[in-house]
Structure formats: C-alpha cells, structure tokens
Write an enzyme that holds these catalytic residues in place. Structure first.
Site, PDB file in Angstrom:
ATOM      1  N   ASN A 205       0.896  -1.026  -0.063  1.00 32.07           N
ATOM      2  CA  ASN A 205       0.003  -0.089  -0.163  1.00 32.07           C
ATOM      3  C   ASN A 205       0.837   1.284   0.007  1.00 32.07           C
ATOM      4  O   ASN A 205       1.988   1.028   0.217  1.00 32.07           O
ATOM      5  CB  ASN A 205      -0.932  -0.029   0.939  1.00 32.07           C
ATOM      6  CG  ASN A 205      -0.289  -0.008   2.534  1.00 32.07           C
ATOM      7  OD1 ASN A 205       0.738   0.399   2.636  1.00 32.07           O
ATOM      8  ND2 ASN A 205      -0.705  -0.789   3.499  1.00 32.07           N
ATOM      9  N   ARG A 206       0.238   2.563  -0.154  1.00 31.09           N
ATOM     10  CA  ARG A 206       1.151   3.763  -0.063  1.00 31.09           C
ATOM     11  C   ARG A 206       1.876   3.675   1.145  1.00 31.09           C
ATOM     12  O   ARG A 206       3.162   4.055   0.762  1.00 31.09           O
ATOM     13  CB  ARG A 206      -0.030   4.984  -0.282  1.00 31.09           C
ATOM     14  CG  ARG A 206       0.652   6.196  -0.390  1.00 31.09           C
ATOM     15  CD  ARG A 206      -0.026   7.516   0.229  1.00 31.09           C
ATOM     16  NE  ARG A 206      -1.335   7.326  -0.133  1.00 31.09           N
ATOM     17  CZ  ARG A 206      -1.886   8.147  -1.301  1.00 31.09           C
ATOM     18  NH1 ARG A 206      -1.278   8.834  -1.987  1.00 31.09           N
ATOM     19  NH2 ARG A 206      -3.271   8.026  -1.166  1.00 31.09           N
ATOM     20  N   LYS A 207       1.390   3.482   2.255  1.00 34.71           N
ATOM     21  CA  LYS A 207       2.358   3.699   3.452  1.00 34.71           C
ATOM     22  C   LYS A 207       3.593   2.673   3.478  1.00 34.71           C
ATOM     23  O   LYS A 207       4.860   3.263   3.629  1.00 34.71           O
ATOM     24  CB  LYS A 207       1.626   3.469   4.673  1.00 34.71           C
ATOM     25  CG  LYS A 207       2.433   3.777   5.991  1.00 34.71           C
ATOM     26  CD  LYS A 207       1.498   3.562   7.398  1.00 34.71           C
ATOM     27  CE  LYS A 207       2.304   3.740   8.298  1.00 34.71           C
ATOM     28  NZ  LYS A 207       1.574   3.729   9.596  1.00 34.71           N
ATOM     29  N   GLU A 208       3.310   1.539   3.019  1.00 33.34           N
ATOM     30  CA  GLU A 208       4.321   0.640   2.904  1.00 33.34           C
ATOM     31  C   GLU A 208       5.303   0.877   1.806  1.00 33.34           C
ATOM     32  O   GLU A 208       6.694   0.733   2.254  1.00 33.34           O
ATOM     33  CB  GLU A 208       3.659  -0.832   2.502  1.00 33.34           C
ATOM     34  CG  GLU A 208       3.149  -1.423   3.637  1.00 33.34           C
ATOM     35  CD  GLU A 208       2.207  -2.667   3.367  1.00 33.34           C
ATOM     36  OE1 GLU A 208       1.826  -3.407   4.371  1.00 33.34           O
ATOM     37  OE2 GLU A 208       1.934  -2.775   1.995  1.00 33.34           O
ATOM     38  N   ASP A 275      -5.207  -8.417   1.328  1.00 26.98           N
ATOM     39  CA  ASP A 275      -5.309  -9.799   0.921  1.00 26.98           C
ATOM     40  C   ASP A 275      -6.249  -9.947  -0.331  1.00 26.98           C
ATOM     41  O   ASP A 275      -6.126 -11.127  -1.086  1.00 26.98           O
ATOM     42  CB  ASP A 275      -5.855 -10.639   2.105  1.00 26.98           C
ATOM     43  CG  ASP A 275      -4.978 -10.373   3.399  1.00 26.98           C
ATOM     44  OD1 ASP A 275      -3.688 -10.210   3.215  1.00 26.98           O
ATOM     45  OD2 ASP A 275      -5.432 -10.420   4.461  1.00 26.98           O
TER      46      ASP A 275
END
Length: 490
Positions: A205-208, A275
C-alpha cells in the site's frame, strides 16, 4: 473486462492451483453492544451477543482464493497448541491442502481478538509469536517448496512479519518458482523489500511503499520515483501500489504505468483489503489475464471488500455485478462537445491513454466494428467523432446518410470498444481534435499519415498518428449497391 469475459474466467477458475505461503493466524470477533460504564474502571462494558472465529493473516488470502473458486494449498508453520488445531480444522473446512503446514512445539499460534460494538472496533488483543522459524523447521519448509513448486499455477507470499517468511524461506520459494516458471506474488512487510528480490510482483500500500522507498508520496511524480526505487531495489518487473481512495497504480519496468481509479463506495473497514487484492490479482494472472487486466479486476474486488465490516471475502457474482454496473447504456456515452473536453481531461488525470477516430459510420457493418476494435486496443479510452447528417451530405452527397445522426450515435455507443461518442458538424474533426488533444489519432489504412487531418496538431504536443487497416470488401457503398442490384427489378 465485460460481464461475459468475467463469467468465462470464473467458470474456469476451479482449475487454478494456488500455493499460499506466510503467517497464519486466527481472527476472533466478539460482537456486542455498549450501554453502560464499568463500576470497576472508567471503561465501557461490552455485552457480547455473537462470537466469530475466522482464518486471518495468510489464512484470509486462503479465504479470498476459495471464495473466488480457486484450488488452494497452504505452506506455513503453526504451534503445537489448541489454536493450531482450530486453525488446521478451519483450513480443512475451506478444502485447503494442509500437508505443508508444519507444527513447531515452541511456537505460539497467532490469535487476534477484536471486540466490536455498534459497528465500531473498540479494542484488539493479540496473542502470537514473532520470532523467526528455528533452523530445523525452516529446512522442512524450504525442502517442501523446492519439491512441489511446479505443481502450482501461482505462488502467493503473504508476509505479516511474524517469522514464517524468513529470508531463507523467501529465497527458496522464489528460486523454486523461477525454476518451474511459476509467478510469485508478494504482499510485503517492513522497510527492506530487497528481501523479496526476484518475485514477479509486490503489492504494497502507499504507506508501505513510502517506508520501503524512503520517499513521501504526495503526487504522481513522487509516486513514480518511489516505484522506480522499489523496483530497482527488489529487482522487480512489476509493482502494484494500492493507494486507498485514489485506486491503484501498476508499474512495469519497461512499460507505461497504469493508474486505475477506485470505484466509489462507502468504506466500512479496510481490514484484509490487501489480501483481497493479492488473491484476485493472483487468480487473474493464473487465468491468463494481462497484468493490467488482473490489476483492474483486483481493484474492483478491493472496492467491494472495503464496503464490508471485518476481513470479508468477495464472491465472483459480486465482482461480475460490480463490473456490469460500470457498463452504462448507450445514451450515457454520447456527449455534447462542450462537456467532453473536461471529461477527457479527467480521464487523462487518471492515467488513461486517449485514442480518437472519426467517420460517418452510415450502415454500420463488420468492417466498421473490426476497425473500431483495433483502434480501441491502441489505448485505454476510444473517443469517436461522428459526422453530423449535414456533414455527411456535404461529403457523401444529398442521398446520404441513410441512418440519421442520433440513430448512428446510439448504435455506435452500444459497442463495448467505444467509450464516448461526440457529433461534429464540420467537414473535418480538426476543431474537435484540437479541443480534446488525444494521445493517439487513429485513421483508416486507406490514408497516408501525411494526409490525416489533425496530424500536425497531435504531433505538436507529443501525440502520434496510427493507421488502422480496414477489412477488404466491407463498405457502406458496397452494401447499397448490392441492395439496389437485388431489388431494383422488383
């Protein structure tokens, strides 16, 4: 994808064999209501009305794959404890293969308890192990994947950073998959994505993605830079970054990025959305979809998943119905030329490549349809400039068109390959091309590139002209001549 294509895909999905590797856990939900404060402490008292136990972590990927209809085998490690037994029983009820779920007496099987009242999660209680696998158990996992990787159509690594996917296990999985020519999809964790080097695609995701790249993502330029950094570090050919309400972005090492806008839905819970993305992307790829098509399918599924409370799965029927809703009736595709430029600008902002073509399309025939289908494949959005009745008469003579402009527009808009139809009254579409600024200007193969109206305009801002071949012998004039020949004597 259209409804018919999706129905065919899900009809054959039972043949897809998936291997899920990663951290298994149990997700426990205590559903209740709160109407009072505890006399023992200033906290709410939850009266539990319902309890639910679900597969979580990599188990939720299993849930998602099984809900879609795929075959699933699991490779993981759980404890030699009561929760481990419950987890294995839950996998068995899902008809998931568990021959590669190893037991470690020194490990605690993960169980996360969520207390939910009035549709709000109040607290989560975690009981789990986070230590890496011991060497002997790690060896068992690596040996099994080396022996069995070729039995699957796709391998999914669901990393929750709980110790199952050690560096050695990841390397063994990637190496075995490469030897068997099986794609590896990874839902990553942590700041070091280099540990997944050689995987087919990562789905952070964006944060990751910000954490892994060390870059703040605040616009399309910073998103592209972060993606480039991650792909270089992890040696990736593909990267799919999920961006919450902004949709997803698919990057390919030697290709153009594809930005997929989100489907507008009310968001109740993002738990497990990653997921859902991983599972749907995997079955799409294993079923023969292109990476972009599979990502688009995953985007639809994620939009459905976040509209549900808890780590919920998505069924094929839900995806099919959601896609069908996106295919509006023909009238919704026909736009006035004063509003179309703004619509096209919005499509460009979402990363869509715009193709423009034009013509009279009087008495629509198979040659027209095949031409338009070829033009559509040149980009993401096909805009058709349709000559008005007055324009056709000036070009074709006073007896044409045979079909008036409104009927022609509705017939053309009913074609899946056409996204927008706009009627223009001039002899040429030059003004329309100048207003829309398409990336690609398509014209029939009976033209030369220098003879295409609007070529100079399009090339001036970096666009290009594409000549598309017609089907020999197919023309409105030929149809008219055959009709006259057959019926003129009667």
């Amino acid at each position: 994808m259209d409804r018919k294509s999706l129905e065919s895909l899900f009809n054959r999905i039972g043949e897809v064999k998936c291997l899920v590797m990663g951290d298994l856990m149990l997700d426990e939900y205590l559903w209740g209501k709160t109407e009072r404060i505890s006399p023992e402490a200033p906290v709410q008292v939850v009266d539990v009305l319902r309890e639910e136990l679900r597969l979580g972590g990599a188990g939720n990927v299993v849930n998602s794959l099984r809900a879609l209809g795929a075959q699933v085998t699991v490779c993981s490690v759980v404890g030699q404890d009561a929760n481990g037994e419950v987890l294995l029983s839950a996998l068995g009820r899902q008809a998931a293969g568990t021959e590669a779920v190893f037991r470690d007496p020194g490990r605690r099987t993960s169980r996360k308890t969520r207390v939910v009242a009035s549709n709000q999660q109040i607290v989560r209680i975690d009981r789990e192990s986070r230590t890496p696998l011991p060497k002997d158990v790690e060896e068992q996992v690596c040996a099994w994947i080396a022996a069995h990787a070729g039995e699957f159509g796709v391998i999914l690594l669901s990393d929750y950073n709980k110790g199952v996917l050690t560096q050695r296990v990841i390397e063994a999985a990637v190496a075995a998959a490469a030897k068997a020519a099986v794609p590896v999809l990874v839902d990553p964790k942590g700041a070091d994505f280099a540990r997944y080097h050689g995987a087919t695609i990562l789905t952070p995701n964006r944060k990751e993605a910000e954490t892994a790249s060390g870059m703040a993502i605040h616009d399309m330029d910073s998103l592209s830079r972060a993606a480039e950094s991650i792909m270089e570090t992890a040696g990736l050919e593909h990267l799919l970054i999920t961006r919450s309400e902004e949709g997803m972005s698919l990057f390919t090492r030697h290709g153009t990025a594809v930005h997929i806008p989100t489907v507008a839905r009310e968001v109740f819970d993002v738990s497990g959305a990653g997921d859902t993305v991983l599972a749907t992307l995997a079955v799409g790829m294993a079923s023969g979809l292109t990476m972009a098509e599979a990502a688009g399918l995953a985007n639809v599924a994620a939009g459905i998943a976040v509209g549900k409370l808890g780590t919920s799965t998505v069924a094929p029927g839900e995806i099919i119905n959601a896609v069908a809703l996106g295919h509006h009736d023909s009238e919704s595709k026909i736009k006035n030329r004063d509003v179309l430029p703004a619509i096209i600008e919005a499509e460009k902002a979402n990363g869509k490549r715009i193709v423009f073509t034009n013509g009279c399309f009087d008495l629509l025939h198979a040659g027209h349809v095949k031409y338009l289908q070829k033009a559509r494949r040149l980009g993401d959005i096909l805009v058709l400039g349709l000559n008005s009745d007055a324009s056709v008469r000036r070009l074709k003579g006073p007896k044409r068109p045979l079909i008036d402009e409104d009927e022609r527009a509705h017939i053309l808009a009913a074609l899946d390959c056409i996204d927008y139809v706009v009627i223009f009254d001039e002899d040429t579409p030059l003004e329309l091309i100048t207003a829309l600024k398409p990336h690609i200007l398509a014209k029939g193969g009976d033209y030369t590139a220098d003879g295409v109206v609007g070529k100079d305009v399009v090339e001036a801002y970096g666009g290009r002209v594409e000549l598309v071949s017609f089907v020999d012998g197919k023309s409105t004039t030929n149809i008219i001549e055959r009709v006259l020949e057959r019926y003129s004597g009667n």
